[in-house]
Every structure is written in structure tokens, then in C-alpha cells.
Design a protein around this motif. Sequence first.
Motif, mmCIF file in Angstrom:
data_model
loop_
_atom_site.group_PDB
_atom_site.id
_atom_site.type_symbol
_atom_site.label_atom_id
_atom_site.label_comp_id
_atom_site.label_asym_id
_atom_site.label_seq_id
_atom_site.Cartn_x
_atom_site.Cartn_y
_atom_site.Cartn_z
ATOM 1 N N LYS A 228 0.836 -1.203 0.000
ATOM 2 C CA LYS A 228 0.000 0.000 0.000
ATOM 3 C C LYS A 228 0.873 1.256 0.000
ATOM 4 C CE LYS A 228 -2.721 2.061 3.501
ATOM 5 N NZ LYS A 228 -3.459 1.780 4.732
ATOM 6 N N GLY A 231 2.840 1.741 -3.144
ATOM 7 C CA GLY A 231 1.931 2.227 -4.182
ATOM 8 C C GLY A 231 1.644 3.711 -4.050
ATOM 9 N N MET A 232 1.872 4.249 -2.856
ATOM 10 C CA MET A 232 1.673 5.688 -2.645
ATOM 11 C C MET A 232 2.964 6.472 -2.885
ATOM 12 S SD MET A 232 -0.616 5.543 0.818
ATOM 13 C CE MET A 232 -0.630 7.292 1.110
ATOM 14 N N GLY A 233 3.999 5.780 -3.323
ATOM 15 C CA GLY A 233 5.252 6.463 -3.613
ATOM 16 C C GLY A 233 6.128 6.688 -2.400
ATOM 17 N N LEU A 234 5.887 5.943 -1.337
ATOM 18 C CA LEU A 234 6.697 6.140 -0.131
ATOM 19 C C LEU A 234 7.896 5.194 -0.123
ATOM 20 C CD1 LEU A 234 3.687 6.599 2.242
ATOM 21 C CD2 LEU A 234 5.326 8.344 1.574
ATOM 22 N N VAL A 235 8.621 5.227 -1.239
ATOM 23 C CA VAL A 235 9.786 4.357 -1.359
ATOM 24 C C VAL A 235 11.025 5.191 -1.067
ATOM 25 C CG1 VAL A 235 11.073 2.895 -2.934
ATOM 26 C CG2 VAL A 235 8.588 2.982 -3.088
ATOM 27 N N ASP A 258 5.699 -4.357 -10.213
ATOM 28 C CA ASP A 258 6.694 -3.292 -10.075
ATOM 29 C C ASP A 258 6.929 -2.893 -8.621
ATOM 30 O OD1 ASP A 258 7.478 -3.041 -12.637
ATOM 31 O OD2 ASP A 258 6.206 -1.313 -13.129
ATOM 32 N N LEU A 259 5.857 -2.927 -7.842
ATOM 33 C CA LEU A 259 6.008 -2.530 -6.436
ATOM 34 C C LEU A 259 6.901 -3.530 -5.698
ATOM 35 C CD1 LEU A 259 2.364 -1.430 -5.507
ATOM 36 C CD2 LEU A 259 4.260 -0.024 -6.307
ATOM 37 N N ASP A 262 10.575 -2.762 -5.980
ATOM 38 C CA ASP A 262 11.043 -1.771 -5.001
ATOM 39 C C ASP A 262 11.218 -2.408 -3.627
ATOM 40 O OD1 ASP A 262 11.068 0.235 -6.842
ATOM 41 O OD2 ASP A 262 9.110 1.055 -6.303
#
Lengths: 314, 198
Positions: A228, A231-235, A258-259, A262
Amino acid sequence: MGLERADDAGVYKVTDDIAIIQTVDFFTPIVDDPYWFGQIAAANALSDVYAMGGVPKTAMNLVAFPLDDMDMSILREIMQGGLDKMKEADVVLVGGHSVKDKELKYGLSVTGFVHPDHIFTKNDLKDGDQLILTKPLGTGIINTAIKGGLASNEVIERITGIMAALNREAAEAMKSVSPTLSGNNSVHACTDITGFGLLGHLAEMVVDSGLGVRLLADKIPVLSETFKYAGMGLVPAGAKKNMEFREAMVEFSPSVDDLLKDILFDPQTSGGLLICVDKEKADELVDELRKRGVETRAIIGEVSSQYAERILVD
Amino acid sequence: MKEIDARGLACPGPVLQTKVAIEEESLRDIKIIVDNEAAKQNVCRFLESKGFEASAEEDRGNFYVMGKRGEDVSFQKAKEQKEEAEQKKIMVMVATDRLGHGNDELGLKLMISFITTLKEMGLELWRLVFVNNGVKLTIEGSKVLPVLGEYEKEGLHILVCGTCLTYFDLLDKKRVGETTNMLDIVTAMQLADKVINI
């Protein structure tokens, strides 16, 4: 141990029966609670000794503290957390050093013992070996969500417990299935998963081994919520750096999300052990991990001569 | 259009700045400038997770990420639906009319207190299921009937085992909840995030 190949810690042979392992690790806070930060930092620093099959014996505190902006009681709590973790690990705190710094940092330098013929290094893989991981992935991404104020208390509590858990029981299980002091060790390699992420550390194992690894994407344990937040870009930036550095060695099958890519490169804090064990002994090791209360004990892939110095994620 | 310059920031900095901006005011358009590929990807993902359509252009090492979204109303609705889907579902299954073993009088007192306190779970309390002796809590004269009635009015699904009511010959004495069967109970267990057995 020379410096040509990266390993978890430094080893110095004292006698034919004893070698000392030395390691040091410290970092900035990852959780808000100072006591738990202390516990996590200590568990993280001790982990390198466990990953090499050693027993940590003594430790020293390393502290950087913003004396002007922060109350001393915070530091006391951090050190209490560290001390409690050391007690749990039967490690004696023998000293330490602190400096004034703008940013708070805490960690330990640790000394442990190991038998010189019973050291688990990173790179003695054998064809057919099974790879076992002992903590779920995702702490980097979830820590990023915590920093952004997006993680629920429940998630914070859960990953705090995971990060603060010692790798001692996992190491004991590993040693118990591989008791031979020379020659026939059934555990061929081990490392702990930290800043380079699962694939980064696995790449270190594979480099120069002549062998490769096939990972099974759906067998890799990932903390719930990680997808989750990813998916919100908190990588975290570290995950992307890890990916850039090792991408060339890794092949993802088209079905891999893809997630997940990461997540497999996500830098871990106080991650689990990645144990490379003889195929015949894998079930015995899993069973031993279970007996010792290690919650995560996933067989995530195997070593294969088919993919020379490459990692296939299937 | 709101514009954010997030150059020089390491991940997740650009995402967090974007988050603050879209939470502060209800925006339809937003533009974020970042200076690396990773930040571009992360900001795009974040915008998409918040109901925006995201696109990005590169120009001399800078990435211009554009986010657009349609009517706020539909967005709000989607958000609510998402929140509902993300809400944890707790199922409490009560198979007795006394809490714990030992003294029956105490057990009944504790059960009344338990049922009354259940509301503290808030919206996460999703199903309350009564089976075996538990069904006696739902019939005429039960001390917790008023509380259960309140819960039902507030939208909590209360399920009462039909086989059990029949067995005790209490089918027409039931005053609260829907009569249910084992398939519904098993399905609810499967859907629930947490099942608590009493």
C-alpha cells in the motif's frame, strides 16, 4: 578475513579455538519512541555477529546527541532500551563514547566470539542450496510512511517488534543444523538483510561465486501494508540507489509486480538472516527455526548453476 | 495551479510536500518539480493513489510532474469507499450467555458488561454473531436486549444462529438480530480481519 570480499563483520583469530568478531553500527531514529529506538539500534548492531555464527559478548555505546535541543531524559530512555536488549542477548556493556551533534544517533560497537572453523561467511554457496529468510521485508518503506505520518499505530507497533527482535534464535537454529566444526557444514553462507535490501545483499553473496539464484516472488515474506505504501510512492531513496547499483545482475520475470521490485531492494533496518542451506537440511532448519520461536522462516528460492552470477526473480 | 519545487529533496521528501499541499486545500491541478527519476516515479504513484491522473515531462535534468483530477465530489466518494474498504473488520462470536467459567452469576454480570463495552471498538466492530447458548442473549427478557437494540439501530449486523434458536425452541422469542445459518457465519469469518471468540 580479508577485505577483498565484503562480509558482515571483521574477524581476528586469537587462538585455534577462538576468533573475535568486531562490528559497529549506528543510525538516526526510525521510530518516535526513544526506548524502542534504543532496542532496535542495539538489535541491529548485534545482528552482524549472529549472521557470522558468533556469540556477541561485549559492547560499547556510540551516541551523538543534540544537547541544546533535546532533553537528557530522551537519551536515558534510548540507552535503557539498548541496555535491555544487551541484557537479553547476554552482552556486557563495557563503555561507550558520546559527542554533541545536531542530529541524534545511537548504536553499538560489538565484540563477539566464534570458533575459527565455524564462521558463516557470505559466499560459500553450493548448487541446489535453499535460501531461507527469517524476517519479513518492508521496514524501509514502512519507516518512510511513519516519517510521513501515514502509518497506523498498529503497523508501527508490529514493525517495531520485528526490528527489535534479535537474530539470536535464528542463528542458534542455523548452528544446530550445521554443527560440524570443519568441512561438512550444511549451512554454506549467511548474511543479515540491512541497508542494501534483500536483492542487494543476495547480489553480494552471488558475486564471484560462479553460481546464481532463482527467487520465488510469491514465497518472499512481505509485511502487510508495504504494498500500500509503496503504491503511494513512499519508497525511500535508498531503495532506488540499491536498484540502480545491482539492477544489471537481476532479471525479473514479466509477472513480477513493479512494487515488489522496489520492496526487494528496500533498505531494511535490523532485518532477518538470509541463510543458504544444503537442500537436504532445509526442512530440518525450518523446523528448528519454528521450535525456537522464529516466526518468519520462509524458503524463498534456491542456488543454481543455471544462472551464473545472476538472480532471477520468478 | 499550485506549484511545488521539490528539487534537491531526497525521497520521500517530494511525496510528503505533495501530500501536505493536497491535504491543505482541495486542488484540481498540481505541478511538482523534482530533479531525479526516483522522485518522479514516487510522486506520480502518490498522486495516482490520491485520485489524480499523473503525467511527467523531462527537461534538462528536471522532471515536471502534473497531476489533474476531476470533480471533487466523485473523488470524495472514491475516498470514502476506499476508507470503508480499508476499515478493519472485527467479528465477535458469542457462544455462551455467561462470560468465562466458574460462578454463573458473576459470568452473567461480566457478559452484560462485555456486550455493553463492545461499542468501544467503534466502527471496526463489524459483525456480532450469537451461537449455541449465546442466542439466549437475544431473546425476550435478556438483560442486554436494550444495548443490542441500540447497536442494531446504529447499523451493526447482529447474526443469530437459527439452528440454535430452533434447538432451544426460542425462534419466536428472538427480539434482535437476523436469523442466520452456518454458511453466513463461515463466510463472515473468512471476510473478517479478526475473529474474537467468546
